[in-house]
Design an enzyme around this catalytic site. Structure first.
Site, mmCIF file in Angstrom:
data_model
loop_
_atom_site.group_PDB
_atom_site.id
_atom_site.type_symbol
_atom_site.label_atom_id
_atom_site.label_comp_id
_atom_site.label_asym_id
_atom_site.label_seq_id
_atom_site.Cartn_x
_atom_site.Cartn_y
_atom_site.Cartn_z
ATOM 1 N N CYS A 131 0.811 -1.229 0.000
ATOM 2 C CA CYS A 131 0.000 0.000 0.000
ATOM 3 C C CYS A 131 0.841 1.274 0.000
ATOM 4 C CB CYS A 131 -0.968 -0.016 1.183
ATOM 5 S SG CYS A 131 -0.171 0.013 2.814
ATOM 6 N N HIS A 182 -2.165 1.037 6.808
ATOM 7 C CA HIS A 182 -2.656 0.940 5.432
ATOM 8 C C HIS A 182 -2.985 2.333 4.941
ATOM 9 C CE1 HIS A 182 -4.157 -1.100 1.889
ATOM 10 N NE2 HIS A 182 -5.274 -0.398 1.949
ATOM 11 N N HIS A 194 -6.105 2.076 -3.901
ATOM 12 C CA HIS A 194 -5.059 1.580 -3.008
ATOM 13 C C HIS A 194 -4.584 0.213 -3.466
ATOM 14 C CE1 HIS A 194 -7.895 -1.140 -0.522
ATOM 15 N NE2 HIS A 194 -8.608 -0.641 -1.502
#
Length: 222
Positions: A131, A182, A194
């Site tokens: 990510c 994240h 993402h």
């Protein structure tokens, strides 16, 4: 003769650049934001399309525009040019050269280029991203330097509330460990792009149960 052909090819090339630049300046598109986008979205809502009038041109607005274009016999490309604007709002399209956020548009455009790239833990290239590696890579393509990991990325930029999110903002989540673990890039209409551990680079909604329950905040970098 050879010199003439080379010169002709160069003229054609330069003209193609000119046409491309003009095309880019005559359309509203994903990543644009402002009062003009809000007005467009308000009209789409009145016509029954499922969009949020938040002034941020995201994927849902693009899909609604495509459907509207199909209904009007206009090329369904999701871009709002003079013909689409006039058919939708019943007036001439304004000069948008200075009404769109160029940097934001470039971020969102660049982010979409890597849709479907697989997730690789520790990945920092289009062969595979995690990510934060994905976010760092996208911003680096625009000469914007970000730290490598999500927890440190969460410390840069300006904090923004959920109601103030605009495309290009970074959104953060607390997942497998305490703190920001994240990160994604907000693209408008409650959605973010993402590198998902299960689906690779994809678009998800902040309202999804998992993400809404793990959301911890956002940062504005540009």
């Amino acid at each position: 003769m050879v010199r003439f052909l080379r010169a002709l090819m160069m003229v054609v090339f330069l003209l193609s650049i000119s046409v491309s630049t003009s095309y880019a300046e005559e359309h509203f598109r994903v990543g644009d934001q402002g009062t003009e986008i809000s007005e467009i979205q308000d009209r789409l809502v009145l016509l029954g399309y499922d969009v949020i009038a938040d002034g941020a041109f995201g994927p849902a607005t693009a899909e609604a525009i495509k459907e509207f274009q199909k209904s009007c016999g206009i090329t369904a490309n999701g871009l709002i040019g003079p013909a689409t604007y006039s058919a939708l709002l019943g007036k001439d399209m304004p000069d948008i050269t200075h009404s769109t956020n160029y940097v934001t548009h470039r971020i969102i455009t660049k982010a979409h280029e890597y849709m479907g790239v697989p997730y690789i833990f520790g990945g920092t290239t289009p062969h595979g991203f995690d990510c934060s590696g994905y976010v760092q890579y996208v911003f680096a393509r625009l000469d914007i330097k970000l730290p490598r990991t999500a927890d440190v990325q969460f410390q840069v930029g300006t904090p923004v509330s959920t109601t103030e999110l605009i495309p290009g903002d970074l959104v953060f989540f607390e997942t497998y460990t305490a703190g920001a673990s994240h990160v994604g890039i907000y693209v408008g209409e409650g959605n973010f792009i993402h590198a998902s551990s299960s689906r690779g680079v994809t678009i998800s909604s902040l309202s999804q149960a998992y993400y809404s329950s793990h959301y911890i905040g956002a940062r504005r970098i540009v």
